[in-house]
Design a protein around this motif. Structure first.
Motif, short mmCIF file in Angstrom:
data_model
loop_
_atom_site.label_atom_id
_atom_site.label_comp_id
_atom_site.label_asym_id
_atom_site.label_seq_id
_atom_site.Cartn_x
_atom_site.Cartn_y
_atom_site.Cartn_z
N PHE A 4 5.72 12.35 4.41
CA PHE A 4 6.78 11.86 4.06
C PHE A 4 6.70 10.36 3.32
O PHE A 4 6.88 10.34 2.09
CB PHE A 4 7.75 11.28 5.17
CG PHE A 4 8.87 10.26 4.80
CD1 PHE A 4 9.65 10.48 3.64
CD2 PHE A 4 9.25 9.27 5.68
CE1 PHE A 4 10.75 9.47 3.43
CE2 PHE A 4 10.23 8.32 5.42
CZ PHE A 4 10.93 8.57 4.32
N MET A 5 5.70 9.67 3.61
CA MET A 5 5.37 8.27 3.03
C MET A 5 4.38 8.73 1.66
O MET A 5 4.62 8.29 0.56
CB MET A 5 4.63 7.56 3.92
CG MET A 5 5.31 7.00 4.98
SD MET A 5 6.92 6.08 4.38
CE MET A 5 6.33 4.78 3.75
N GLY A 6 3.59 9.74 1.75
CA GLY A 6 2.79 10.12 0.71
C GLY A 6 3.68 10.64 -0.39
O GLY A 6 3.24 10.17 -1.54
N LYS A 7 4.91 11.29 -0.34
CA LYS A 7 5.55 11.76 -1.40
C LYS A 7 6.65 10.98 -1.68
O LYS A 7 6.78 10.74 -2.93
CB LYS A 7 6.30 13.22 -0.71
CG LYS A 7 6.74 13.96 -1.66
CD LYS A 7 7.45 15.28 -1.23
CE LYS A 7 8.09 15.84 -2.44
NZ LYS A 7 8.60 17.41 -2.03
N PHE A 8 7.01 10.13 -0.72
CA PHE A 8 8.41 9.35 -1.18
C PHE A 8 8.15 7.89 -0.79
O PHE A 8 8.99 7.04 -1.14
CB PHE A 8 9.43 9.74 -0.25
CG PHE A 8 10.10 11.23 -0.91
CD1 PHE A 8 10.87 11.26 -1.96
CD2 PHE A 8 10.01 12.25 0.06
CE1 PHE A 8 11.31 12.37 -2.45
CE2 PHE A 8 10.49 13.47 -0.51
CZ PHE A 8 11.09 13.41 -1.60
N GLY A 9 6.82 7.50 -0.91
CA GLY A 9 6.55 6.03 -0.71
C GLY A 9 7.17 5.24 -1.82
O GLY A 9 7.61 4.14 -1.51
N ALA A 10 7.00 5.88 -3.02
CA ALA A 10 6.94 5.01 -4.19
C ALA A 10 8.73 4.53 -4.14
O ALA A 10 9.06 3.35 -4.48
CB ALA A 10 6.92 5.82 -5.42
N ALA A 61 -2.63 7.44 -1.09
CA ALA A 61 -3.80 6.72 -0.40
C ALA A 61 -3.17 6.52 1.07
O ALA A 61 -4.24 6.43 1.99
CB ALA A 61 -4.43 5.67 -1.03
N PHE A 62 -1.93 5.87 1.09
CA PHE A 62 -1.42 5.58 2.47
C PHE A 62 -1.42 6.45 3.28
O PHE A 62 -2.19 6.52 4.61
CB PHE A 62 -0.30 4.81 2.30
CG PHE A 62 0.30 4.21 3.49
CD1 PHE A 62 0.09 3.36 4.29
CD2 PHE A 62 1.50 4.96 4.14
CE1 PHE A 62 0.60 2.87 5.18
CE2 PHE A 62 2.16 4.52 5.13
CZ PHE A 62 1.64 3.48 5.96
N LYS A 76 6.80 16.30 -7.35
CA LYS A 76 5.90 14.80 -7.28
C LYS A 76 7.13 13.86 -7.77
O LYS A 76 7.73 14.35 -8.74
CB LYS A 76 4.99 15.00 -7.90
CG LYS A 76 3.70 13.62 -7.77
CD LYS A 76 2.75 14.19 -8.57
CE LYS A 76 1.57 12.89 -8.79
NZ LYS A 76 1.89 11.35 -8.85
N VAL A 77 7.21 12.67 -7.28
CA VAL A 77 7.98 11.59 -7.64
C VAL A 77 7.42 11.18 -8.94
O VAL A 77 6.19 10.50 -8.93
CB VAL A 77 8.22 10.50 -6.69
CG1 VAL A 77 9.09 9.61 -7.34
CG2 VAL A 77 8.98 10.79 -5.64
N VAL A 78 8.06 11.30 -10.11
CA VAL A 78 7.49 10.58 -11.50
C VAL A 78 8.11 9.60 -11.95
O VAL A 78 7.55 8.88 -13.13
CB VAL A 78 7.41 11.92 -12.62
CG1 VAL A 78 6.45 12.89 -12.03
CG2 VAL A 78 8.70 12.57 -12.52
N LYS A 79 9.10 9.21 -11.67
CA LYS A 79 10.05 8.00 -12.08
C LYS A 79 10.92 7.49 -11.14
O LYS A 79 11.52 8.25 -10.23
CB LYS A 79 10.96 8.57 -13.35
CG LYS A 79 11.40 7.40 -14.18
CD LYS A 79 11.82 8.22 -15.65
CE LYS A 79 12.45 7.23 -16.36
NZ LYS A 79 13.85 7.10 -16.40
N LEU A 96 0.74 -1.02 -0.18
CA LEU A 96 0.12 -0.14 0.06
C LEU A 96 0.84 1.34 -0.01
O LEU A 96 0.66 2.15 -0.89
CB LEU A 96 -0.79 -0.04 1.15
CG LEU A 96 -1.79 1.22 1.16
CD1 LEU A 96 -2.86 1.10 -0.01
CD2 LEU A 96 -2.79 1.18 2.58
N TRP A 97 1.95 1.32 0.99
CA TRP A 97 2.46 2.35 0.87
C TRP A 97 3.59 2.79 -0.24
O TRP A 97 3.84 3.87 -0.70
CB TRP A 97 3.11 2.63 2.30
CG TRP A 97 4.47 2.22 2.76
CD1 TRP A 97 5.82 2.15 1.67
CD2 TRP A 97 4.88 1.53 3.96
NE1 TRP A 97 6.80 1.53 2.58
CE2 TRP A 97 6.20 1.09 3.63
CE3 TRP A 97 4.23 1.22 4.86
CZ2 TRP A 97 6.83 0.41 4.57
CZ3 TRP A 97 5.16 0.53 6.07
CH2 TRP A 97 6.37 0.14 5.94
#
Lengths: 345, 472
Positions: B86-92, A77-78, B165-168, A70-71
């Protein structure tokens, strides 16, 4: 299927697995809670200990799997979920600590008083955690978690009709599933008394869960329109499947049939969880964030899929080995110096 | 409900829960390896003492692994509960190493269960082999988690668009960020170091109390040997990492070495602190040593960047720098002590084929576990506080990462109480197990059926009256 969809499917695979395996362990805690005093509850508690002891930690990892997917794949969403549902998620985390630690402690202390205290902590948190998880699911499904990494209402997001149904349904379904598994385990341990004990409870919990689900449909009609319509259209086959499996399992339980009941009970739980997912499709957060809008860049999604593929190759066979050894009674206890808990004294 | 700025509370909660969890990590990673050494010895040489040791260790491990699993889960929740932005932005990017860690954790949980529950019914060698994946997964899991932490120090493998925003994302670039190899090595070796000293110290204590039978000696020698072997390695890895920090994270390094002004011939200051005028006060200065250690090739002419070389907002505050420096001194100081202890042990083996028999050696050894834990905690403080004010260095400040929930002070107090209880209970439970084993006496009793189905010939006596239904 796009990459986003594939990862959403992986996520729901994890949620289903957690419900099927972790859920049953929580349900066992529910039966532990209501098993009665130290003497009267000794036998069922021994079966419960024996049954979930070797497997609960591995089953618990599905939760980590879900959180991580999820994260990683759906970060915003997380963020929205954790911002909005701060309270129930905190309670769930605390409950998980109580549950796991006290279960491990209870097995290695021998004084009745200690056992009772740890047992109480283990059992009550085993009810708290699925309730919170169900309430969280209800909050998401009823559209109370806003998109964009923003916080919804900290209280009404999870204290509302859909969340209450979600929480109660989670507790009862876990109890039902667990009682079915425990019936089979008692049989495997050659303990007809306990087999009967859990069989009765499986039937009762199954009936209650069925009623809760039926009430839930009515509640969703008023409180969670999108979910309601999804359940009666896209997800209808799954709803029907869960009803068939549920009724079938009850009939077989009443008739005293064995192994196949477990498959039917698992079918009930899997189709309920998947039904939720399909009903809110294509939304991750109904009705503000679609799966396709919330997904991470493709590099991340590929990484998640590769990890999932590795899990399928490495973890699933290993889990299979664990369950087979367990079912063949080859994992009877820790170390060697404790006699096996032989049921049926 | 009282609305309080969540930032300091979120920080405290994260720091506290991590500091707690990190003590269990060495046990999760290293204890299985040490149990397998005992197990191997037991099966290969038909050694009942080693067998008993391996079995008991695996029972203790069952407890510490469970506590580690749940406290680790709390950390997963906290990423979202405390640091949602932090997670919302860099979770990926940040999540990728954790996805890998999930694989290892799964493997570990499965085989821990098979191993600790399989003693009685699995055949000796297959049973031994079910322990090996625990060791591999323990190492892989800690490498993965540390890769994520290293990424926060040295973020790479992602592209931001103009909106930030993280795009790649390039997963390989994320996992194998520049800080990862040395940081991961440092933590894995630390796990063996701390795990070894921690377990050994318990048996050293027992031997001081006069329990010097072969069982206790083995319980001391196996983990202490592991610790003594990895301690010199850790000195090398740590030195390489310090050099790396010097070259790549100069802000952190300036705090570590307490360097207010850029220059060459920088002294190594032991203890001491920066006062409000940014002058180093107190402590013992060793002329030129910080420069020499930073780059031995250039010796005292090595230039070390000082805190004046960076904007004040982009580096640890003065008090944070003082914390980093103190933690650094503690880490290096205690590690040096443990190193000397290891050398003492090594020389004794070399010349006398035995561990040092003096009471003083055992006394120091019996506190080596605590010292090793403090060393590890201090090292963790160096890397975390030294990264301030960033959560993702040069990309996101800690203040921009925090939750908006103003009730974090409550959860902090809750967690503080919960974990204090958990820590105390864990220790009491482990001690209770150990006392019970001891009271059961005649260790050989426990193993008259080392492998194969239990025939009810368990040990006698009230202390081992157990899990059986009838006994409850």
């Amino acid at each position: 299927m796009t990459l986003d969809d594939a990862v959403a499917v992986v996520l729901f695979f994890g949620v289903t697995a957690y419900a099927l395996f972790g859920g049953a362990d929580f349900g066992a805690g529910f039966w532990d809670l209501i098993a009665g005093g130290a003497k009267r509850g000794a036998e069922p508690r021994a079966v419960i200990d024996h049954s979930i002891g070797p497997v609960w930690e591995a089953n618990h990892v599905w939760l980590i799997f879900c959180l991580v997917v999820l994260w990683t794949a759906f970060s915003t969403a997380f963020a929205s979920i954790t911002l909005t549902l701060f309270v129930p998620l905190t309670l769930a985390a605390v409950g998980i600590v109580f549950r796991g630690a006290s279960f491990a402690f209870r097995k290695v202390v021998f004084r009745t008083r200690d056992r009772r205290n740890f047992g109480a902590a283990f059992a009550s948190s085993s009810v708290l955690v699925p309730y919170c998880m169900g309430a969280v699911a209800g909050a998401i499904a009823s559209g109370r978690v806003p998109a964009g990494g923003k916080a919804g209402d900290p209280w009404s997001s999870w204290v509302n009709p859909t969340s209450i149904v979600g929480g109660v349904l989670a507790v009862t379904v876990c109890a039902y599933l667990s009682a079915v598994y425990l019936t089979a385990d008692s049989k495997r341990l050659g303990d007809p008394a306990m087999e009967g004990y859990f069989r009765v409870r499986a039937i009762a919990a199954g009936l209650v869960a069925g009623v809760v689900a039926a009430v839930g449909i009515v509640v969703f009609h008023h409180d969670s329109t999108y979910l309601f319509h999804g359940l009666l259209s896209r997800a209808l086959p799954l709803v029907v499947l869960s009803a068939i499996c549920g009724i079938g399992s009850l009939v077989l339980l009443v008739r005293g049939a064995g192994g196949v009941v477990r498959i039917l009970a698992a079918g009930v739980v899997a189709s309920v969880v998947l039904g939720w997912g399909v009903a809110q499709w294509p939304y991750l957060l109904p009705t503000s964030l679609k799966v396709s809008q919330g997904a991470a860049p493709s590099g991340t999604l590929w990484a998640v899929l590769v990890v999932f593929a590795l899990a399928a190759v490495i973890i699933l066979p290993a889990l299979g080995l664990l369950y087979v050894l367990d079912q063949k009674s080859l994992l009877p206890g820790e170390g060697t110096n404790e006699p096996e808990p032989v049921a049926g004294h | 409900m009282l609305a309080v700025n969540p930032l300091p509370w979120a920080r405290s909660q994260m720091a506290f829960t991590l500091a707690f969890h990190i003590v269990l990590v060495p046990l999760g990673v290293a204890w299985a390896a040490m149990a397998l050494i005992a197990n191997y010895k037991a099966v290969k040489h038909d050694d009942p003492d080693a067998l008993l040791l391996a079995q008991r260790w695996s029972k203790y491990m069952a407890v510490t692994f469970a506590v580690g699993a749940v406290t680790g889960t709390v950390l997963s929740f906290e990423f979202g509960l405390l640091w949602p932005r932090f997670m919302g932005k860099f979770g990926a990017p940040f999540g990728i190493p954790f996805a890998l860690e999930g694989l290892f954790f799964f493997t570990e949980a499965i085989f821990v269960a098979i191993y600790i529950y399989g003693w009685r019914r699995l055949k000796p060698w297959p049973h031994f082999w079910t322990g090996v994946p625990i060791v591999v997964a323990g190492i892989g899991g800690s490498v993965s988690v540390v890769a994520a932490n290293a990424w926060m120090n040295e973020p790479s493998g992602f592209t931001l668009n103009s909106a930030g925003k993280v795009v790649k994302v390039d997963p390989i670039g994320v996992i194998f960020n520049k800080a990862m190899p040395l940081q991961a090595a440092h933590m894995v070796v630390a796990a063996y170091l701390v795990g070894g000293f921690l377990v050994a110290s318990v048996y050293a204590f027992g031997m001081l109390r006069g329990r010097r039978d072969r069982y206790h000696r083995l319980g001391f020698i196996i983990p202490f040997t592991v610790a003594a072997i990895v301690t010199p390695i850790q000195m090398g890895v740590g030195d390489a990492l310090a050099g790396w920090v010097y070259r790549n994270e100069p802000q952190k390094f300036a705090a570590i070495e307490l360097v207010p002004k850029t220059g060459d011939d920088i002294p190594e200051t032991l203890f001491g602190h920066l006062d409000s005028n940014n002058q180093v006060v107190g402590g013992i200065k060793i002329p030129g040593l910080a420069s020499i250690l930073s780059d031995p090739a250039d010796g005292t002419s090595t230039v070390v960047q000082g805190r004046n070389a960076f904007p004040a907002d982009d580096q640890p505050t003065r008090s944070e720098a003082n914390v980093v420096h103190l933690a650094w001194d503690v880490m290096v100081g205690l590690a040096s002590l443990l190193f000397l202890l290891s050398v003492w042990y090594g020389l004794s083996w070399l010349f006398r084929r035995d561990y040092p028999r003096t009471k003083w050696f055992l006394r120091i050894a019996s506190i080596s576990g605590i010292l090793a834990v403090v060393t590890m905690e201090a090292g963790w403080v160096v890397t975390e506080v030294g990264r301030q004010p960033w959560v993702v260095r040069n990309y996101m400040r800690v203040g921009d990462a925090t939750t908006g929930n103003t009730g974090v002070w409550i959860t902090f107090l809750l967690v503080l109480a919960l974990y204090t209880g958990l820590g105390v209970t864990t220790i009491l439970v482990l001690r209770g197990m150990s006392r019970r084993y001891r009271e059961a006496g005649g260790e050989a009793d426990d193993i008259d059926v080392p492998y194969g189905p239990n025939d009810g010939a368990g040990p006698a006596g009230p202390a081992s009256e157990p899990a059986g239904v009838g006994a409850r």
